[in-house]
Scaffold this active site. Structure first.
Site, PDB file in Angstrom:
ATOM      1  N   ASP A   1       8.191  28.598   3.065  1.00  0.00           N
ATOM      2  CA  ASP A   1       6.996  28.248   2.301  1.00  0.00           C
ATOM      3  C   ASP A   1       7.347  27.765   0.887  1.00  0.00           C
ATOM      4  O   ASP A   1       8.519  27.617   0.529  1.00  0.00           O
ATOM      5  CB  ASP A   1       6.047  29.449   2.261  1.00  0.00           C
ATOM      6  CG  ASP A   1       4.582  29.070   2.360  1.00  0.00           C
ATOM      7  OD1 ASP A   1       4.222  27.945   1.962  1.00  0.00           O
ATOM      8  OD2 ASP A   1       3.786  29.912   2.833  1.00  0.00           O
TER       9      ASP A   1
ATOM     10  N   TRP B   1       3.562  21.846   2.165  1.00  0.00           N
ATOM     11  CA  TRP B   1       2.164  21.455   1.954  1.00  0.00           C
ATOM     12  C   TRP B   1       1.961  19.952   1.760  1.00  0.00           C
ATOM     13  O   TRP B   1       0.954  19.521   1.192  1.00  0.00           O
ATOM     14  CB  TRP B   1       1.562  22.189   0.748  1.00  0.00           C
ATOM     15  CG  TRP B   1       1.868  23.642   0.653  1.00  0.00           C
ATOM     16  CD1 TRP B   1       2.027  24.517   1.690  1.00  0.00           C
ATOM     17  CD2 TRP B   1       2.043  24.396  -0.542  1.00  0.00           C
ATOM     18  NE1 TRP B   1       2.284  25.770   1.212  1.00  0.00           N
ATOM     19  CE2 TRP B   1       2.295  25.738  -0.148  1.00  0.00           C
ATOM     20  CE3 TRP B   1       1.988  24.081  -1.901  1.00  0.00           C
ATOM     21  CZ2 TRP B   1       2.509  26.747  -1.077  1.00  0.00           C
ATOM     22  CZ3 TRP B   1       2.198  25.092  -2.823  1.00  0.00           C
ATOM     23  CH2 TRP B   1       2.460  26.400  -2.421  1.00  0.00           C
ATOM     24  N   GLY B   2       2.893  19.134   2.189  1.00  0.00           N
ATOM     25  CA  GLY B   2       2.756  17.690   2.028  1.00  0.00           C
ATOM     26  C   GLY B   2       3.053  17.192   0.637  1.00  0.00           C
ATOM     27  O   GLY B   2       2.809  16.029   0.322  1.00  0.00           O
TER      28      GLY B   2
ATOM     29  N   ASP C   1      -3.039  23.921   4.076  1.00  0.00           N
ATOM     30  CA  ASP C   1      -3.329  24.833   5.185  1.00  0.00           C
ATOM     31  C   ASP C   1      -4.582  24.412   5.951  1.00  0.00           C
ATOM     32  O   ASP C   1      -5.594  24.030   5.366  1.00  0.00           O
ATOM     33  CB  ASP C   1      -3.541  26.246   4.657  1.00  0.00           C
ATOM     34  CG  ASP C   1      -2.267  26.870   4.127  1.00  0.00           C
ATOM     35  OD1 ASP C   1      -2.377  27.938   3.498  1.00  0.00           O
ATOM     36  OD2 ASP C   1      -1.176  26.310   4.321  1.00  0.00           O
TER      37      ASP C   1
END
Length: 535
Positions: free
Chosen positions: A165, A199-200, A220
């Protein structure tokens, strides 16, 4: 854009279950995608389960074990789901005195190693979660600065998959942080699939293929139609960056988490058409027959898992009526007619528009009902609101059909040949001025092979030693019908290897006689353009 870390923390604070889907910031795409990570994993998109969407922080050994057992018994494992993935909140709040991560003993009394052993005993694989920052999104220890130490722990525990993450990243360059963990995982010697959850941000799709096996292209997902639709729109235009070994990841599946069955089928179809990882995020032991029927649809899964490894692209989009097409390894094309709107609508396309030509009739297989029909070229259906109709289209172009002639290298104006008319297995093919000779006469078979010579002397075009990395030699070898001897002539002029998904390429874009031919990442160059001319 740094708001996502705050949004996910806010989600955790609000019961640990909510998510905010955000499209990636607009970015200028680089012209050539990065080469895929060469760790031998994710040659097709990964399939499995992750606990976050359904359970948030409420993860435990018993949950993971019961989910693995359910997958083993309910058809998911047989359908191709391999990974049982633990998300955030699995560790103690602090590292031990030696700086090692410690599994929470209350949640995982047998540790991650014990949990992995159970999952492995069922023939499944275990995934773990960490963060490319100083702390995870839920405030547990992150791996920034501890990459080698944590990778060593993961490998020792028997972990097969790492979701990594992006919270609390201290503003350190994303590519630097993720590459550090890539190298740490590689140093363990254990094959661990590496899933980048960035997250792009930072246009990850332009460099992710060299770092991970998949990369999140969006924020998300939430279990509602509008979130799914927004994420679909963000991901669908990134097809050129995906391929065997590295995939665009529009986040986990929300199938079974609150959308209608029609919307769930659309969600699953679109993710399969986009060659996305299929990571189920619902309560698997309690999944309904309808949910399992969607997750285990073998016809749709086959589209996602197709070895050609092409992400589907948008053929047309008008007024919320979308047509997507995805070429498949055997020459078929998967087509999704998607109705974004709130009312039923007729959506139409043609065989020619999706890249199928040369037949008087095409077979359409409805991938949800299984019904087969035929058409002379029109493809049309009434599609329910928020729903899809998904077809597999067979016939003519790309589907085989025997033909014989020269294979022209368009960029060089020369022909593919076996140097010196050799019949020795392993000789690398090349290009040379076109002549009507047996060593330049190729037969494209119904099995998508390219054979040269004939009878007992026949040899087939072959990716050397089943290799799938850029730079692999293209040689002649005794015909054996394996995937490394199957080739697809595509509508854009490229010829791709079914096993590798890579393009037939004249080395160095040379136009000289004797220039050798190899496999290379498809890039649209003229040295990757070919034409089979019938004799």
């Amino acid at each position: 854009m740094r708001l996502l870390s705050r949004s996910r923390l806010a989600r955790l604070a609000a019961a640990g279950l909510l998510a905010l889907a955000m499209a990636p910031a607009v970015a200028v795409l680089t012209p050539i995608p990065a080469q895929a990570l060469d760790n031998g994993l994710a040659r097709v998109p990964q399939m499995g389960f992750n606990d976050w969407n359904a359970y948030g922080c409420n993860v435990s050994e018993s949950l993971i074990k019961s989910t693995a057992l359910a997958m083993h018994n309910n058809g998911m494992q047989a359908a191709g789901y391999q990974y049982v993935n633990i998300d955030d909140c699995w560790s103690a709040k602090n590292r031990d005195g030696n700086g090692n991560l410690v599994p929470d003993p209350a949640k995982f009394p047998d540790g991650i190693a014990g949990t992995a052993a159970y999952v492995h005993s069922l023939g499944l694989k275990l995934g773990i979660y960490s963060d490319a920052g100083t702390a995870t999104c839920a405030g547990y220890p992150g791996s920034l600065g501890h990459e080698r130490q944590d990778a060593t722990s993961f490998a020792a525990w028997g972990v097969d998959y790492l979701k990594y993450d992006n919270c609390n990243n201290q503003g350190v360059n994303a590519q630097q942080r993720y590459t550090a963990m890539r190298d740490a995982l590689a140093s363990t010697g254990r094959p661990i699939l590496f899933s980048l959850c960035s997250w792009g941000q930072d246009s990850v799709w332009t460099w992710g293929a060299g770092v991970g096996n998949s990369w999140r292209t969006t924020g998300d997902i939430q279990p509602n139609y509008n979130s799914m639709l927004s994420i679909f729109r963000s991901n669908v235009g990134l097809a050129r960056y995906a391929g065997p070994g590295g995939w665009n990841d529009p986040d986990m599946l929300e199938v079974g988490n609150g959308m209608s069955a029609t919307e769930d089928r659309a969600h699953f179809s679109l993710w399969a058409e986009m060659a996305a990882p299929l990571i189920a995020g619902t309560n698997i032991p309690a999944a309904s027959a309808t949910t399992l029927g969607i997750l285990n649809n073998s016809r749709v899964i086959a589209v996602d898992q197709d070895p050609l490894g092409k992400q589907g692209t948008m053929v047309s989009s008008s007024g919320g009526r979308d047509v997507l097409a995805k070429p498949l390894a055997n020459g078929d094309v998967s087509v999704v007619l998607f109705n974004e709107t709130g009312s039923a609508a007729t959506i139409s396309t043609t065989a020619a528009a999706i890249g199928k030509t040369g037949a008087s009739s095409y077979t359409l297989t409805d991938l949800w009902s299984g019904a087969a029909s035929s058409t002379s070229g029109s493809i049309s259906a009434s599609v329910p609101a928020h729903g899809v109709v998904m077809y597999r289209v067979a016939g003519a172009t790309g589907g085989g059909g025997s033909s014989t002639g020269a294979v022209h290298a368009v960029g060089a104006g020369k022909c593919l040949e076996v140097p010196n008319s050799s019949a020795t297995p392993g000789v690398q093919v090349a290009i040379r001025d076109c002549v009507t000779q047996p060593n330049q006469t190729w037969t494209r078979t119904n099995g998508n092979q390219l054979s040269v010579y004939s009878g007992t002397s026949a040899m087939c075009l072959d990716a050397y030693n089943n290799q799938t990395s850029p730079g692999t030699k293209v040689v002649i070898w005794s015909c054996n019908s394996q995937a490394n001897q199957q080739w697809l002539f595509n509508a854009d002029g490229t010829v791709t290897g079914v096993q590798s998904g890579l393009c037939l390429d004249v080395t160095g874009a040379s136009t000289a006689n004797g220039a050798l031919v190899e496999l290379w990442t498809c890039n649209g160059g003229s040295n990757q353009q070919w034409r089979l001319a019938s004799a």
